[in-house]
Design a protein around this motif. Sequence first.
Motif, mmCIF file in Angstrom:
data_model
loop_
_atom_site.group_PDB
_atom_site.id
_atom_site.type_symbol
_atom_site.label_atom_id
_atom_site.label_comp_id
_atom_site.label_asym_id
_atom_site.label_seq_id
_atom_site.Cartn_x
_atom_site.Cartn_y
_atom_site.Cartn_z
ATOM 1 N N VAL A 97 0.851 -1.182 0.000
ATOM 2 C CA VAL A 97 0.000 0.000 0.000
ATOM 3 C C VAL A 97 0.888 1.235 0.000
ATOM 4 O O VAL A 97 1.843 1.310 0.767
ATOM 5 N N ARG B 30 -3.585 -1.083 -2.995
ATOM 6 C CA ARG B 30 -4.576 -1.999 -2.457
ATOM 7 C C ARG B 30 -5.679 -1.191 -1.791
ATOM 8 O O ARG B 30 -5.462 -0.056 -1.364
ATOM 9 N N GLN C 103 -2.500 -3.395 8.773
ATOM 10 C CA GLN C 103 -3.077 -4.422 7.908
ATOM 11 C C GLN C 103 -3.494 -5.679 8.666
ATOM 12 O O GLN C 103 -3.871 -6.675 8.047
#
Length: 126
Positions: free
Chosen positions: A2, A27, A100
């Motif tokens: 990301v 993402r 994440q």
Amino acid sequence: QVQLVESGGGLVQAGGSLRLSCAASGRTISTYAMGWFRQAPGKEREIVAAISRSNGNTYYAASVKGRFTISRDNAKNTVYLQMNSLKPEDTAVYYCAADQSNLRILRIGLANYDYWGQGTQVTVSS
């Protein structure tokens, strides 16, 4: 991976407002908790605010509670930090970060965040 890019920083007088944006690419961040951190010269990086992946839970540092608001627009893959009633002590580089882990709990430690932006400078003059 990301990539996070912050924008919206600048110079503002005390009592003024700024809105920071954090645009994500690479993402979707819809399953990530997101946080805003800041680092003033000579000081450690600290958390300012965080928001859970579902937008239902938020955290604010005591120093900004009632003045700052974190929000997210998953459709735009963007997180915001609305900063009102700014004070000179809010002067810092502000960073956006993504956790994440996909956990339901909201984590606020720096080490919990996996992706970081380059930061945007916020300067508040007295």
